[in-house]
Design a protein around this motif. Structure first.
Motif, PDB file in Angstrom:
ATOM      1  N   GLU A  54      18.997  44.644  47.728  1.00 46.31           N
ATOM      2  CA  GLU A  54      19.580  44.286  46.433  1.00 46.31           C
ATOM      3  C   GLU A  54      20.327  45.469  45.817  1.00 46.31           C
ATOM      4  O   GLU A  54      21.410  45.297  45.260  1.00 46.31           O
ATOM      5  N   ALA A  55      19.767  46.676  45.932  1.00 48.67           N
ATOM      6  CA  ALA A  55      20.436  47.878  45.409  1.00 48.67           C
ATOM      7  C   ALA A  55      21.732  48.137  46.166  1.00 48.67           C
ATOM      8  O   ALA A  55      22.760  48.480  45.561  1.00 48.67           O
ATOM      9  N   TRP A  56      21.715  47.954  47.482  1.00 44.10           N
ATOM     10  CA  TRP A  56      22.913  48.159  48.296  1.00 44.10           C
ATOM     11  C   TRP A  56      24.006  47.163  47.906  1.00 44.10           C
ATOM     12  O   TRP A  56      25.170  47.547  47.746  1.00 44.10           O
ATOM     13  N   GLU A  61      29.062  45.941  44.933  1.00 47.38           N
ATOM     14  CA  GLU A  61      29.730  45.174  43.879  1.00 47.38           C
ATOM     15  C   GLU A  61      30.382  46.118  42.861  1.00 47.38           C
ATOM     16  O   GLU A  61      31.519  45.902  42.452  1.00 47.38           O
ATOM     17  N   GLU A  62      29.669  47.159  42.471  1.00 46.93           N
ATOM     18  CA  GLU A  62      30.192  48.113  41.498  1.00 46.93           C
ATOM     19  C   GLU A  62      31.363  48.912  42.068  1.00 46.93           C
ATOM     20  O   GLU A  62      32.255  49.321  41.324  1.00 46.93           O
ATOM     21  N   ILE A  66      38.784  45.728  42.889  1.00 49.72           N
ATOM     22  CA  ILE A  66      39.485  44.462  42.708  1.00 49.72           C
ATOM     23  C   ILE A  66      38.558  43.419  42.091  1.00 49.72           C
ATOM     24  O   ILE A  66      38.948  42.677  41.186  1.00 49.72           O
ATOM     25  N   GLY A  67      37.321  43.370  42.557  1.00 49.83           N
ATOM     26  CA  GLY A  67      36.348  42.443  42.008  1.00 49.83           C
ATOM     27  C   GLY A  67      36.067  42.719  40.530  1.00 49.83           C
ATOM     28  O   GLY A  67      35.926  41.806  39.731  1.00 49.83           O
ATOM     29  N   ARG A  68      35.993  43.993  40.165  1.00 51.40           N
ATOM     30  CA  ARG A  68      35.748  44.338  38.759  1.00 51.40           C
ATOM     31  C   ARG A  68      36.930  43.938  37.888  1.00 51.40           C
ATOM     32  O   ARG A  68      36.754  43.484  36.767  1.00 51.40           O
TER      33      ARG A  68
END
Length: 72
Positions: A54-56, A61-62, A66-68
């Motif tokens: 989950e941390a990985w 994600e962070e 582009i996703g942000r």
């Protein structure tokens, strides 16, 4: 008796692969190259701590610029 329920603290390579929708071979390659979540060799297999996975995923994600931007 092996524990393979979602209540387990650990995930197998196959479970991690299913979670990220990749093949087990891809997950093994990530581990070999140091790109995936940290795993621990147990016998012939590798186990991944669920909290480490989950941390990985959170770090990935962070780091996704582009996703942000898409969220903003």
């Amino acid at each position: 008796m092996s524990e393979t329920t979602t209540a387990s603290r650990f995930m197998t390579t196959a479970e991690l692969a299913a979670l990220v929708r990749k093949s087990p071979a891809t997950v093994r390659a990530w581990r070999h190259r140091g790109q995936g979540p940290r795993g621990t060799k147990v016998g012939r297999g590798v186990l991944y701590r669920r909290d480490a996975v989950e941390a990985w995923l959170q770090q990935r994600e962070e780091a996704d610029e582009i996703g942000r931007r898409a969220i903003a």
